[in-house]
Enzyme design. Structure first.
Site, PDB file in Angstrom:
ATOM      1  N   LYS A 242     -13.945 -12.333  29.996  1.00  0.00           N
ATOM      2  CA  LYS A 242     -15.187 -11.745  30.510  1.00  0.00           C
ATOM      3  C   LYS A 242     -16.333 -12.283  29.682  1.00  0.00           C
ATOM      4  CE  LYS A 242     -16.066  -8.812  33.853  1.00  0.00           C
ATOM      5  NZ  LYS A 242     -15.239  -8.558  35.047  1.00  0.00           N
TER       6      LYS A 242
HETATM    7  P1  NAD Z   1     -23.924  -5.218  41.497  1.00  0.00           P
HETATM    8  O1  NAD Z   1     -24.860  -5.560  40.412  1.00  0.00           O
HETATM    9  O2  NAD Z   1     -23.888  -6.053  42.736  1.00  0.00           O
HETATM   10  O3  NAD Z   1     -24.152  -3.695  41.967  1.00  0.00           O
HETATM   11  C1  NAD Z   1     -24.171  -2.614  41.103  1.00  0.00           C
HETATM   12  C2  NAD Z   1     -24.720  -1.402  41.855  1.00  0.00           C
HETATM   13  O4  NAD Z   1     -24.658  -0.255  40.988  1.00  0.00           O
HETATM   14  C3  NAD Z   1     -26.170  -1.544  42.283  1.00  0.00           C
HETATM   15  O5  NAD Z   1     -26.343  -0.946  43.554  1.00  0.00           O
HETATM   16  C4  NAD Z   1     -26.916  -0.729  41.219  1.00  0.00           C
HETATM   17  O6  NAD Z   1     -28.181  -0.243  41.691  1.00  0.00           O
HETATM   18  C5  NAD Z   1     -25.922   0.388  41.012  1.00  0.00           C
HETATM   19  N1  NAD Z   1     -26.139   1.114  39.769  1.00  0.00           N
HETATM   20  C6  NAD Z   1     -26.515   0.634  38.548  1.00  0.00           C
HETATM   21  N2  NAD Z   1     -26.661   1.643  37.677  1.00  0.00           N
HETATM   22  C7  NAD Z   1     -26.335   2.777  38.341  1.00  0.00           C
HETATM   23  C8  NAD Z   1     -26.284   4.149  37.994  1.00  0.00           C
HETATM   24  N3  NAD Z   1     -26.597   4.556  36.757  1.00  0.00           N
HETATM   25  N4  NAD Z   1     -25.894   5.038  38.939  1.00  0.00           N
HETATM   26  C9  NAD Z   1     -25.587   4.623  40.187  1.00  0.00           C
HETATM   27  N5  NAD Z   1     -25.641   3.360  40.577  1.00  0.00           N
HETATM   28  C10 NAD Z   1     -25.999   2.447  39.674  1.00  0.00           C
HETATM   29  O7  NAD Z   1     -22.474  -5.151  40.799  1.00  0.00           O
HETATM   30  P2  NAD Z   1     -21.043  -5.307  41.479  1.00  0.00           P
HETATM   31  O8  NAD Z   1     -20.628  -6.736  41.401  1.00  0.00           O
HETATM   32  O9  NAD Z   1     -21.028  -4.594  42.791  1.00  0.00           O
HETATM   33  O10 NAD Z   1     -20.150  -4.531  40.405  1.00  0.00           O
HETATM   34  C11 NAD Z   1     -20.011  -3.116  40.418  1.00  0.00           C
HETATM   35  C12 NAD Z   1     -18.778  -2.749  39.615  1.00  0.00           C
HETATM   36  O11 NAD Z   1     -17.637  -3.378  40.196  1.00  0.00           O
HETATM   37  C13 NAD Z   1     -18.787  -3.171  38.154  1.00  0.00           C
HETATM   38  O12 NAD Z   1     -18.093  -2.216  37.391  1.00  0.00           O
HETATM   39  C14 NAD Z   1     -18.002  -4.472  38.179  1.00  0.00           C
HETATM   40  O13 NAD Z   1     -17.422  -4.770  36.916  1.00  0.00           O
HETATM   41  C15 NAD Z   1     -16.949  -4.148  39.207  1.00  0.00           C
HETATM   42  N6  NAD Z   1     -16.312  -5.306  39.822  1.00  0.00           N
HETATM   43  C16 NAD Z   1     -17.049  -6.231  40.500  1.00  0.00           C
HETATM   44  C17 NAD Z   1     -16.393  -7.305  41.092  1.00  0.00           C
HETATM   45  C18 NAD Z   1     -17.132  -8.323  41.905  1.00  0.00           C
HETATM   46  O14 NAD Z   1     -16.461  -9.182  42.502  1.00  0.00           O
HETATM   47  N7  NAD Z   1     -18.452  -8.266  41.998  1.00  0.00           N
HETATM   48  C19 NAD Z   1     -15.007  -7.453  40.969  1.00  0.00           C
HETATM   49  C20 NAD Z   1     -14.295  -6.480  40.276  1.00  0.00           C
HETATM   50  C21 NAD Z   1     -14.970  -5.408  39.718  1.00  0.00           C
END
Ligand code: NAD
Length: 552
Positions: A242
């Site tokens: 990561k």
């Molecule tokens: P992203 O940046 O696209 O979206 C994050 C979302 O969370 C946004 O809508 C943001 O406004 C919201 N957010 C931020 N702070 C917040 C809060 N305090 N309360 C509520 N909402 C809040 O990120 P993503 O890629 O969708 O990732 C989200 C999660 O999924 C993370 O934990 C990431 O590690 C995990 N994840 C992502 C992927 C991927 O392929 N993108 C894969 C596995 C896991």
């Protein structure tokens, strides 16, 4: 060993059984480097008095004493001297209790009947070193959560202690400070960045890059560790990695984001590459950021290297379906879990926290299956409508306004209220540490599908398990992203592109297989789904380590 007192380690043994006191004394007596100064106390009160009176480097603690029992013993020592590492010495019948103490913050436990000079000295040494490490950059609630989840799984599966010690910390970490120019030309910002590779045993390492103001070495290390178990759980030939930069990307212009990304890519370029370590998007990054990393790396090499990152735009060798893969995977797994739980999805309600990549796609695919979406949220607000929210309207609003704030077709609620809504399916898809001991009791869903990494603490896990909530743990629920990233890497290295149908079909079959292996293990051994998934992953890594042997 270089301790606070030079080469001498001051150990306080709190233990009422003279036979065990004698054993520990004998085992430590012959060590010359370090030299152990051992003090004893036969009751908890005597132990606390000694902690008060003399300087102590670490405590060896029996949990069953004449004046205190169970976890209470640990908690009282811990609250009396929070900075001093504690290793539990336990009998075989108390091993579950000892593991609970480790979950609560003890550094390790040792079984009295299996005590040897090597295991005792090593455990003391590691406990002191880890505490020092935790006091510095590594210390983060997420890293502690990742380590405790691992220790719990290791305990249930009786993991070889040599491997257990190795896997608790990442194999390789790179910390960089990097400057980038703001649009105001004379202003240069310097920020911290990280790339952590947890295990290099399984093949190249793989994991996202996160831009967020809370990124730290501890957080990135926790995420790298989870990536190791996730890749192993779904049988991908990768170890976990990561990376991240500690910055709020929402405050940057597109030009600033590009300069920051290119400099970060240059700083980490010695340790990334298609055969070494392959980054992907995570919170705060996206396919455009991946394109800049790929271009920077390729410029430095002098030729185009598409396979250095995944989650790229299609035109640069991205995989069809990668962008929505994590959300799609979450929903494939919800479908499998619903079959198992005999839930009819077209009669179910869902709440999704986070409306970014994972959350918005999970919400979209759920509503395509006829699930009624009653709540969504992002960093600005939560939206609730008990009659159901319209996905096209939500997507259109966010495309125009960036955030959900002000969305008119529902009530505005807080993120805390959103998580506690009564619903069938809850998908946390934003941040870590959302479901904790504080609110777990008020969570009302039947099925919790963890789109985010680390959204549930161990304490909350226990409450949810007792309430009978079925949990799709993060390393399983959000594995769709890395699975299609793997497909992208395979396509790039073979220069042969697949259709969307091929991608989705293979994704579904990999996730279904991982779900049923996890469920079978959980049912057969009466484990919760998280522990079963962790053991699936850890076991594969441990088998690979044993098969490769130790170098040199
Ligand atoms: P992203 O940046 O696209 O979206 C994050 C979302 O969370 C946004 O809508 C943001 O406004 C919201 N957010 C931020 N702070 C917040 C809060 N305090 N309360 C509520 N909402 C809040 O990120 P993503 O890629 O969708 O990732 C989200 C999660 O999924 C993370 O934990 C990431 O590690 C995990 N994840 C992502 C992927 C991927 O392929 N993108 C894969 C596995 C896991």
């Amino acid at each position: 060993m270089n301790t606070a007192s030079g080469n001498t380690v001051k150990v306080l043994l709190i233990e009422d059984n003279p036979i065990h006191v004698g054993l520990v004394k004998t085992l430590l007596a012959e060590s010359k480097s370090p030299v152990f100064q051992l003090q004893f106390a036969g009751t908890l009160q005597a132990g606390l008095n000694q902690l008060d009176a003399a300087s102590v480097d670490m405590v060896l603690l029996d949990l069953t004493l004449p004046d205190s029992e169970d976890l209470d013993t640990f908690i009282r020592v811990r609250s009396f001297a929070p900075a001093i590492p504690i290793v539990i010495v336990t009998s075989l019948d108390d091993i579950k209790l000892a593991a609970k103490a480790v979950e609560a913050g003890a550094q390790d436990y040792l079984v009295k009947t299996q005590l040897s000079r090597t295991s005792l000295i090593r455990s003391i040494r590691y406990a002191i070193e880890r505490t020092r490490v935790r006091d510095a950059e590594w210390d983060s609630p997420m890293f502690r959560l990742a380590q405790r989840q691992f220790l719990k799984a290791a305990q249930f599966m009786g993991l070889d202690d040599n491997i257990r010690q190795r896997l608790l910390f990442p194999q390789r970490t790179l910390v960089v400070t990097l400057p980038f120019r703001r649009d105001h030309y004379t202003e240069v910002e310097t920020v911290f960045g990280y790339r952590v590779q947890h295990i290099l045993t399984m093949g190249p390492t793989k994991g996202g890059i996160r831009y967020h103001q809370d990124v730290s070495l501890g957080e990135v290390s926790a995420l790298a560790m989870w990536m190791s178990w996730k890749c192993a759980l779904v049988h991908l030939p990768f170890g976990g990695a990561k990376g991240g930069v500690r910055i709020d990307p929402t405050g940057l212009t597109s030009h600033e984001l590009q300069r920051l990304t290119r400099r970060f890519a240059t700083e980490i370029s010695p340790i990334i590459g298609p055969e070494k370590d392959i980054p992907a998007p995570d919170m705060g990054t996206n396919e455009r950021v991946m394109a800049w990393i790929m271009d920077t790396y390729s410029q430095e090499k002098g030729y185009t290297v598409p396979a250095v990152v995944t989650g790229k735009p299609l035109v640069l060798g991205g995989a069809r379906g990668r962008n929505e893969a994590t959300g799609r995977g979450v929903v494939y797994l919800i479908q499998e879990a619903a079959k198992h739980l005999k839930m009819n999805l077209s009669e179910c309600t869902a709440v999704v926290q986070g409306f970014g990549n994972v959350g918005s796609h999970a919400a979209l695919f759920l509503s395509e299956l006829g699930v009624k979406l009653i709540g969504v949220s992002d960093a600005t607000t939560g939206i609730y409508n008990r009659h159901g929210l319209s996905m096209p309207s939500l997507l259109e609003y966010v495309a125009k306004n960036r955030f959900l704030e002000g969305y008119p077709e529902g009530d505005q609620i807080s993120n805390e209220e959103l998580l506690e809504l009564k619903c069938d399916i809850l998908v946390p898809a934003a941040l870590q540490n959302q479901i904790t001991a504080e609110n777990a009791d008020r969570i009302q869903c039947k099925l919790l599908a963890e789109g985010a990494n680390g959204p549930t603490t161990l304490e909350a896990d226990e409450v949810l398990n007792e309430k009978g909530v079925f949990i799709l743990p993060d390393i399983l629920a959000n594995a769709g992203g890395v699975t299609v990233s793997y497909f992208e890497w395979v396509q790039d290295t073979q220069n042969y592109m697949w259709t969307l149908e091929e991608v989705n079909q293979r994704l579904k079959s990999i996730l279904k297989d991982a779900f049923h292996r996890t469920l079978n293990r959980a049912q057969k051994n009466q484990f919760d789904m998280r522990t079963a998934a962790m053991i699936e992953g850890v076991e594969r890594v441990s088998q690979a380590k044993l098969a490769r042997g130790l170098y040199p």
